[in-house]
Write a protein that holds these residues in place. Sequence first.
Motif, PDB file in Angstrom:
ATOM      1  N   ARG A  31     -23.913 -12.681  14.140  1.00  0.00           N
ATOM      2  CA  ARG A  31     -23.978 -12.581  12.678  1.00  0.00           C
ATOM      3  C   ARG A  31     -24.885 -13.631  12.028  1.00  0.00           C
ATOM      4  NH1 ARG A  31     -20.510 -13.278   9.482  1.00  0.00           N
ATOM      5  NH2 ARG A  31     -18.767 -14.197  10.561  1.00  0.00           N
ATOM      6  N   ARG A  32     -26.085 -13.732  12.531  1.00  0.00           N
ATOM      7  CA  ARG A  32     -27.091 -14.598  11.924  1.00  0.00           C
ATOM      8  C   ARG A  32     -27.986 -13.762  10.991  1.00  0.00           C
ATOM      9  NH1 ARG A  32     -25.243 -19.717  12.726  1.00  0.00           N
ATOM     10  NH2 ARG A  32     -25.358 -20.361  14.908  1.00  0.00           N
ATOM     11  N   PRO A  33     -28.412 -14.298   9.859  1.00  0.00           N
ATOM     12  CA  PRO A  33     -29.256 -13.537   8.923  1.00  0.00           C
ATOM     13  C   PRO A  33     -30.723 -13.547   9.353  1.00  0.00           C
ATOM     14  CG  PRO A  33     -28.803 -15.703   8.037  1.00  0.00           C
ATOM     15  CD  PRO A  33     -28.038 -15.619   9.321  1.00  0.00           C
ATOM     16  N   HIS A  58     -32.030 -18.124  15.237  1.00  0.00           N
ATOM     17  CA  HIS A  58     -32.605 -18.028  13.895  1.00  0.00           C
ATOM     18  C   HIS A  58     -33.224 -19.344  13.443  1.00  0.00           C
ATOM     19  CE1 HIS A  58     -28.744 -19.858  13.393  1.00  0.00           C
ATOM     20  NE2 HIS A  58     -29.021 -20.173  12.153  1.00  0.00           N
ATOM     21  N   TYR A 184     -24.953 -13.290   6.632  1.00  0.00           N
ATOM     22  CA  TYR A 184     -24.982 -11.914   7.106  1.00  0.00           C
ATOM     23  C   TYR A 184     -23.549 -11.402   7.177  1.00  0.00           C
ATOM     24  CZ  TYR A 184     -24.843  -7.865  10.032  1.00  0.00           C
ATOM     25  OH  TYR A 184     -24.572  -6.594  10.484  1.00  0.00           O
ATOM     26  N   ILE A 216     -26.876 -10.709   3.153  1.00  0.00           N
ATOM     27  CA  ILE A 216     -27.646  -9.594   3.681  1.00  0.00           C
ATOM     28  C   ILE A 216     -26.702  -8.766   4.539  1.00  0.00           C
ATOM     29  CG2 ILE A 216     -28.479 -10.963   5.638  1.00  0.00           C
ATOM     30  CD1 ILE A 216     -31.123  -9.391   5.455  1.00  0.00           C
ATOM     31  N   CYS A 217     -26.690  -7.456   4.334  1.00  0.00           N
ATOM     32  CA  CYS A 217     -25.643  -6.633   4.948  1.00  0.00           C
ATOM     33  C   CYS A 217     -26.206  -5.350   5.542  1.00  0.00           C
ATOM     34  CB  CYS A 217     -24.563  -6.306   3.918  1.00  0.00           C
ATOM     35  SG  CYS A 217     -25.131  -5.232   2.572  1.00  0.00           S
ATOM     36  N   GLU A 218     -25.383  -4.719   6.375  1.00  0.00           N
ATOM     37  CA  GLU A 218     -25.726  -3.416   6.924  1.00  0.00           C
ATOM     38  C   GLU A 218     -25.594  -2.326   5.867  1.00  0.00           C
ATOM     39  OE1 GLU A 218     -26.799  -2.831  10.150  1.00  0.00           O
ATOM     40  OE2 GLU A 218     -26.789  -5.021  10.373  1.00  0.00           O
ATOM     41  N   CYS A 246     -29.787  -4.182   4.371  1.00  0.00           N
ATOM     42  CA  CYS A 246     -30.842  -4.222   5.384  1.00  0.00           C
ATOM     43  C   CYS A 246     -30.230  -3.950   6.766  1.00  0.00           C
ATOM     44  CB  CYS A 246     -31.536  -5.581   5.355  1.00  0.00           C
ATOM     45  SG  CYS A 246     -32.919  -5.767   6.475  1.00  0.00           S
ATOM     46  N   ALA A 249     -29.967  -6.230  10.353  1.00  0.00           N
ATOM     47  CA  ALA A 249     -30.510  -7.496   9.845  1.00  0.00           C
ATOM     48  C   ALA A 249     -30.183  -8.696  10.713  1.00  0.00           C
ATOM     49  CB  ALA A 249     -29.994  -7.745   8.419  1.00  0.00           C
ATOM     50  N   ALA A 250     -29.186  -8.565  11.595  1.00  0.00           N
ATOM     51  CA  ALA A 250     -28.808  -9.692  12.446  1.00  0.00           C
ATOM     52  C   ALA A 250     -29.544  -9.700  13.785  1.00  0.00           C
ATOM     53  CB  ALA A 250     -27.304  -9.688  12.700  1.00  0.00           C
ATOM     54  N   SER A 255     -23.689  -8.057  15.691  1.00  0.00           N
ATOM     55  CA  SER A 255     -22.771  -7.845  14.572  1.00  0.00           C
ATOM     56  C   SER A 255     -21.583  -7.065  15.110  1.00  0.00           C
ATOM     57  CB  SER A 255     -23.457  -7.080  13.439  1.00  0.00           C
ATOM     58  OG  SER A 255     -22.535  -6.812  12.396  1.00  0.00           O
TER      59      SER A 255
END
Length: 323
Positions: A31-33, A58, A184, A216-218, A246, A249-250, A255
């Motif tokens: 779960r990194r953005p 990241h 994220y 930032i999300c799915e 997005c 995004a991870a 995720s």
Amino acid sequence: MGRPEKISLQEAASLIKDGDLVAFSGFTIWRRPVALCYELVRQGRKNLHLFEVQGGFHSDMLVGAGCVKIWEGSWMGQEILGKVGENLSRKQCAGEILTEDFSHGHAVARIVAGSLGLPFFPTALAMGTDILNPKYDMLGNAGLRDGSNPKIPRKKYDIMKDPFYDMGELLLMPAVNPDWALIYAPYVGTEGTVRVLAQSYNDMDVIKASDKVIVICEEIVPDEYLRREPERNVASGYEIDYIVECPWAAHPTGSQYFYDTDAEFLRNFNKVRTQEEFDKWAEQWIFSCDSHMDYLKKLGVERLESLRAGVLGYSRRVKRGKR
């Protein structure tokens, strides 16, 4: 209650300015953005100050791209892949970046103090270690603890005697209040409610401690849906400033219940040992992609589908080894 503003990935990255203090969601390879970090590299961000309980792909990628001036945290690695940040190590040894080391508990104490609105957090962790040796107060030795930067405390730590129960000396760790939390999450509600589907790590503290929060999300879903199970949510809308929708995004981090960590991608990244090798990697995966969609096209549908989680919450197509 005002709703968070929905913005694009490019708009989100443009809000973060050179020199800002930034913290992140997630832990190790989860779960990194990442998509937002890629965009910071594309936009040429410089002199960022990163604070992390634990760093990973990241942040080492941001360091390799020359975006970072100061890194503070307890360690940098990739869990079962066991990799320490090669870019951070190389640039630290070359004197190109300032690093400030804390124990894991120290870093947590600092972000918890920030989340509670306190100036410091008392603890007895890691006392007597070289983490507290003035010789290794890297920000102090660089003259950055003079009070001119409100985000850098005047001391790395302080020590006081317990005034209540005479239990001896206590370590006071200064709070950290990042300019930005880059978070994220799989789901965000239309009014900003944030849900994660597994461990929340230090995300709640990072959100509360930071001046501004980008999630930032799915998928953006109706807030009413998320409120049916409030115990599964980690933040409410009044804590969130901006939302970016997005998918994937991870990636290459995972995720939980959406997709697995792309271990092959991370292993290939870990083979990068020199700046020249990093620059070639960045050209292939960041600069040659004008957008996140271009990045996903380059990865390919077959690769992404192999990572997609199923009903059990993880991908059954990823080879995990055998006894």
